[in-house]
Design a protein around this motif. Sequence first.
Motif, mmCIF file in Angstrom:
data_model
loop_
_atom_site.group_PDB
_atom_site.id
_atom_site.type_symbol
_atom_site.label_atom_id
_atom_site.label_comp_id
_atom_site.label_asym_id
_atom_site.label_seq_id
_atom_site.Cartn_x
_atom_site.Cartn_y
_atom_site.Cartn_z
ATOM 1 N N GLU A 26 0.783 -1.202 0.011
ATOM 2 C CA GLU A 26 -0.046 0.229 0.036
ATOM 3 C C GLU A 26 0.700 1.294 0.139
ATOM 4 O O GLU A 26 0.564 2.223 -0.669
ATOM 5 C CB GLU A 26 -1.098 -0.003 1.291
ATOM 6 C CG GLU A 26 -1.994 1.107 1.216
ATOM 7 C CD GLU A 26 -1.575 2.393 1.444
ATOM 8 O OE1 GLU A 26 -2.006 3.393 1.016
ATOM 9 O OE2 GLU A 26 -0.480 2.519 2.554
ATOM 10 N N ILE A 29 2.344 2.414 -3.470
ATOM 11 C CA ILE A 29 1.334 2.771 -4.599
ATOM 12 C C ILE A 29 0.528 3.944 -3.994
ATOM 13 O O ILE A 29 -0.167 4.602 -4.737
ATOM 14 C CB ILE A 29 0.384 1.780 -5.033
ATOM 15 C CG1 ILE A 29 -0.438 1.075 -3.896
ATOM 16 C CG2 ILE A 29 1.272 0.657 -5.709
ATOM 17 C CD1 ILE A 29 -1.672 0.321 -4.431
ATOM 18 N N GLU A 35 -7.508 5.030 -8.297
ATOM 19 C CA GLU A 35 -7.659 4.291 -7.046
ATOM 20 C C GLU A 35 -8.426 3.017 -7.516
ATOM 21 O O GLU A 35 -8.124 1.968 -6.835
ATOM 22 C CB GLU A 35 -8.808 4.850 -6.330
ATOM 23 C CG GLU A 35 -8.377 6.254 -5.394
ATOM 24 C CD GLU A 35 -7.456 5.900 -4.378
ATOM 25 O OE1 GLU A 35 -7.465 4.848 -3.516
ATOM 26 O OE2 GLU A 35 -6.614 6.789 -4.116
ATOM 27 N N LYS A 38 -5.196 0.762 -8.076
ATOM 28 C CA LYS A 38 -4.587 0.397 -6.820
ATOM 29 C C LYS A 38 -5.274 -0.573 -6.030
ATOM 30 O O LYS A 38 -4.754 -1.530 -5.532
ATOM 31 C CB LYS A 38 -4.550 1.680 -5.968
ATOM 32 C CG LYS A 38 -3.551 2.691 -6.452
ATOM 33 C CD LYS A 38 -3.826 4.177 -5.918
ATOM 34 C CE LYS A 38 -3.292 4.303 -4.450
ATOM 35 N NZ LYS A 38 -3.797 5.705 -3.663
ATOM 36 N N TYR A 41 -4.754 -3.950 -7.849
ATOM 37 C CA TYR A 41 -3.624 -4.355 -7.506
ATOM 38 C C TYR A 41 -3.322 -4.899 -5.985
ATOM 39 O O TYR A 41 -2.803 -5.973 -5.885
ATOM 40 C CB TYR A 41 -2.351 -3.304 -7.391
ATOM 41 C CG TYR A 41 -0.938 -3.631 -6.979
ATOM 42 C CD1 TYR A 41 -0.330 -4.502 -7.642
ATOM 43 C CD2 TYR A 41 -0.700 -3.116 -5.859
ATOM 44 C CE1 TYR A 41 0.940 -4.841 -7.106
ATOM 45 C CE2 TYR A 41 0.612 -3.651 -5.400
ATOM 46 C CZ TYR A 41 1.409 -4.384 -5.932
ATOM 47 O OH TYR A 41 2.487 -4.723 -5.350
ATOM 48 N N TYR A 69 3.053 -5.855 -9.936
ATOM 49 C CA TYR A 69 3.110 -4.273 -9.999
ATOM 50 C C TYR A 69 3.461 -3.900 -11.388
ATOM 51 O O TYR A 69 2.919 -3.067 -11.829
ATOM 52 C CB TYR A 69 4.162 -4.074 -9.115
ATOM 53 C CG TYR A 69 4.361 -2.544 -8.837
ATOM 54 C CD1 TYR A 69 3.976 -1.794 -7.672
ATOM 55 C CD2 TYR A 69 5.432 -2.028 -9.756
ATOM 56 C CE1 TYR A 69 3.948 -0.411 -7.756
ATOM 57 C CE2 TYR A 69 5.825 -0.495 -9.621
ATOM 58 C CZ TYR A 69 5.168 0.098 -8.729
ATOM 59 O OH TYR A 69 5.166 1.587 -8.579
#
Length: 303
Positions: A26, A29, A35, A38, A41, A69
């Motif tokens: 967390e 990123i 968002e 993110k 991911y 990633y």
Amino acid sequence: MKNGNVRMDLMNISAMCIRCLMDKQEERIRGIENEDKKAAYLKEAAGVIASSAEDATAPYLVYEMNKIYRRYFGELPGYEREKKEFNVLMLELEPELEKGIRLGGSKEKVLLNALNYARTANYIDYGAANHVEKETLTELLEGAREEKLDEGTFQMLQKDLETADEVVYLADNCGEIVADKLLIRILQEQYPQVHITVIVRGMPALNDAVLQDAEEVGLTEMVKVIGNGNGVGGTQLSLLSDEALGAIRAADVIVSKGQGNFETIHGCGLNIYYLFLCKCEWFTKRFGMERLKGVFINEKDLK
């Protein structure tokens, strides 16, 4: 005795490490604005942990998360500036460190000093900390000669080195490898019959040393240095190149630097001497010591 049989049943990841892994995902990123991407991911990153084998280690899981990633965000941020910075700094300190190592005179004291400086330099680790402070490194190095090493482990290492032919040195971070070079120099002087092979990362992993870094600090001029064939921040036996695995199997003694190498190779049954600083909550709990205190222990003494 050679390490012909290598066990692959290594240490399990702890709940504390799982929490830390996700926190770090967390964090890296946090500055990205999308968002939805993110969140997607982090779900996949959590899935890597959820579907992992019982013996999966934190460095290996990070390696797998890095693949995800790249798919979402492109190439990972590099640590080239930090690696160069600490290689240069430690090279500048090298004459002073070597002088400190040789104070005390006796063969045993010189080796003890070299081990302490090498262990202390393990502080230069961007995997365990977001920032590595030069002031803290300097303070730690200034006190390195006064640190204690387990006497029984030290005597066992000396005895093993007296009869050893092949030694493998598992390197860890940039900058740190300058202190490793000094320890290796002392080993060569005191045990001239020993052939030493240094294993570095085969691909970039945080600020870990690769072959180019070993060349930059002059390590390749002293000993054989090889890459391990992968980008795990440790020594993942199942992913090692044939050359690296062959060197490990042929070794009479293995010196393993750093937490990442410990996490990935601990439990394999080899004659390994672990040398590192405790830099995170799990390691301080695991070894019952304060942060930035050092471990020096042999594989067979671990439980």
